[in-house]
Design an enzyme around this catalytic site. Structure first.
Site, PDB file in Angstrom:
ATOM      1  N   GLU A  16      -8.255  -4.837   6.480  1.00 57.40           N
ATOM      2  CA  GLU A  16      -7.795  -3.542   7.002  1.00 57.40           C
ATOM      3  C   GLU A  16      -8.748  -3.137   8.114  1.00 57.40           C
ATOM      4  O   GLU A  16      -9.238  -2.015   8.163  1.00 57.40           O
ATOM      5  CB  GLU A  16      -7.806  -2.483   5.905  1.00 57.40           C
ATOM      6  N   ASP A  52     -12.235  -2.295  -2.466  1.00 57.25           N
ATOM      7  CA  ASP A  52     -12.363  -2.225  -1.011  1.00 57.25           C
ATOM      8  C   ASP A  52     -13.850  -2.301  -0.675  1.00 57.25           C
ATOM      9  O   ASP A  52     -14.627  -1.435  -1.079  1.00 57.25           O
ATOM     10  CB  ASP A  52     -11.741  -0.906  -0.518  1.00 57.25           C
ATOM     11  N   HIS A 111     -15.280   0.655   1.131  1.00 59.28           N
ATOM     12  CA  HIS A 111     -15.336   1.846   0.279  1.00 59.28           C
ATOM     13  C   HIS A 111     -16.478   1.792  -0.736  1.00 59.28           C
ATOM     14  O   HIS A 111     -17.166   2.787  -0.942  1.00 59.28           O
ATOM     15  CB  HIS A 111     -14.010   2.045  -0.451  1.00 59.28           C
ATOM     16  N   HIS A 128     -13.689   1.846   8.673  1.00 61.12           N
ATOM     17  CA  HIS A 128     -13.702   0.381   8.606  1.00 61.12           C
ATOM     18  C   HIS A 128     -14.193  -0.224   9.923  1.00 61.12           C
ATOM     19  O   HIS A 128     -13.956   0.331  10.982  1.00 61.12           O
ATOM     20  CB  HIS A 128     -12.293  -0.158   8.322  1.00 61.12           C
ATOM     21  N   HIS A 161       0.847  -1.200   0.000  1.00 57.02           N
ATOM     22  CA  HIS A 161       0.000   0.000   0.000  1.00 57.02           C
ATOM     23  C   HIS A 161       0.881   1.248   0.000  1.00 57.02           C
ATOM     24  O   HIS A 161       1.765   1.390   0.830  1.00 57.02           O
ATOM     25  CB  HIS A 161      -0.919  -0.016   1.229  1.00 57.02           C
ATOM     26  N   TYR A 187      -0.769   7.139   2.411  1.00 53.73           N
ATOM     27  CA  TYR A 187      -2.027   7.888   2.211  1.00 53.73           C
ATOM     28  C   TYR A 187      -1.773   9.281   1.652  1.00 53.73           C
ATOM     29  O   TYR A 187      -2.620   9.853   0.975  1.00 53.73           O
ATOM     30  CB  TYR A 187      -2.748   8.080   3.554  1.00 53.73           C
ATOM     31  N   GLU A 227      -7.267   1.872  -6.078  1.00 58.68           N
ATOM     32  CA  GLU A 227      -8.249   1.418  -5.092  1.00 58.68           C
ATOM     33  C   GLU A 227      -9.595   2.119  -5.292  1.00 58.68           C
ATOM     34  O   GLU A 227      -9.641   3.322  -5.542  1.00 58.68           O
ATOM     35  CB  GLU A 227      -7.710   1.675  -3.676  1.00 58.68           C
ATOM     36  N   HIS A 242      -4.233   4.991  -3.485  1.00 58.30           N
ATOM     37  CA  HIS A 242      -5.458   5.785  -3.592  1.00 58.30           C
ATOM     38  C   HIS A 242      -5.262   6.724  -4.780  1.00 58.30           C
ATOM     39  O   HIS A 242      -4.283   7.474  -4.798  1.00 58.30           O
ATOM     40  CB  HIS A 242      -5.701   6.585  -2.312  1.00 58.30           C
TER      41      HIS A 242
HETATM   42 ZN    ZN Z   1     -10.593   2.929   3.898  1.00 57.70          ZN
HETATM   43 FE    FE Z   2      -8.593  -0.178   1.499  1.00 57.28          FE
HETATM   44 FE    FE Z   3      -6.359   2.088   1.001  1.00 56.20          FE
END
Ligand code: ZN
Ligand code: FE
Ligand code: FE
Length: 277
Positions: free
Chosen positions: A256, A176, A179, A226, A67, A70, A142, A107
């Site tokens: 996650e 996700d 999401h 989450h 990942h 962010y 994502e 992202h």
């Molecule tokens: Zn998230």
């Molecule tokens: Fe995610």
């Molecule tokens: Fe993510």
């Protein structure tokens, strides 16, 4: 094969991540390529990576789903932030080649007031600058909850980005579950329909990984909070259908969820139980 794992701390290196995955009962995992808030990445140590590669081979690990931080926003309004993000992206792709053939999830970005069309154009441009013919990593966009000015809030936005990329075989999508639910896709009442829509808009052949998260909030809330598997608005029964869905067969499922190690081990054990071979 059922590939299941959680997010694992990368602070102690690759072999430590592999051992931690085994401890949790996982056969894949996610990790931040550097501090999630950004900053300088740890040095790669070939010996450590080699030990990990042996361990992963011995235990038949699936593809890893790294990942990006962010903070990496390749469609930021400010040029210096965009440039910094692109450098981070390129550096991460070099690091990913130490463990060949895995996934690098990111992202798509936040357009911060420039509008999603401008954001999509910038993301496409940066991808064309950082992807290379000779890389073995696949970069994954994502699906996002649509919080703030996030790009990738629906399947059409991801399709629009993919359309701009020249090296199509180097990109894919990571779905996700929290999401898409928060983004308004009703996977509770209509999982088949959502996956059909994904297939029509993006193509299931581009779906490479799943972030398996429950959500604290209702459908379409655009919140991105989450929850543990089975303890949120999506629920255990739907999670069972997701991990057993023929369209998602063989993909790595990454948790996650808000858990400690014991919680993740229990969640992984539960999901293995719920998975029908
Ligand atoms: Zn998230
Ligand atoms: Fe995610
Ligand atoms: Fe993510």
């Amino acid at each position: 094969m059922f590939y299941i794992g959680s997010h694992i701390s990368s602070s102690k290196g690759y072999e430590a991540m592999g051992k931690q995955a085994l401890k949790l009962g996982a056969n894949t995992f996610a990790f931040f390529t550097r501090n999630p808030r950004g900053g300088k990445a740890k040095e790669m140590i070939q010996e450590d990576v080699d030990k990990f590669l042996r361990l992963a081979e011995e235990h038949s690990f699936g593809k890893l789903v790294a990942h990006a931080p962010y903070t990496m926003n390749i469609c930021a309004a400010k040029e210096d932030i965009r440039k910094f993000a692109k450098e981070m992206f390129m550096d991460d792709l070099v690091r990913m080649e130490y463990t060949p053939g895995n996934y690098y999830n990111f992202h798509p970005g936040s357009h911060v007031g420039q509008g999603s069309e401008a954001g999509i154009a910038m993301i496409g441009q940066v991808l064309n600058e950082v992807l290379r013919e000779d890389m073995t990593t696949t970069v994954l966009l994502e699906t996002m909850a649509g919080k703030g000015s996030e790009v990738g809030r629906n399947f059409e936005e991801l399709r629009a980005i993919l359309d701009l990329v020249s090296l199509k075989e180097k990109v894919g999508v990571c779905l996700d579950t929290c999401h898409v639910w928060d983004g308004g896709y009703d996977i509770v009442e209509n999982l088949d329909g959502v996956l059909e829509e994904f297939d029509q808009v993006i193509g299931l052949e581009n779906l490479k990984a799943v972030h398996l998260n429950d959500s604290m909030n209702p459908l379409g809330s655009h919140k991105d909070r989450h929850e543990k598997v089975g303890e949120g608005q999506i629920g255990k029964e739907v999670m069972t259908r997701i991990i057993n869905h023929p369209s998602l067969n063989g993909l790595p499922f990454i948790l996650e969820t808000p858990n400690d190690d014991a919680g993740w081990a229990a969640e992984i054990a539960m999901l293995k139980e719920m998975h029908r071979d």
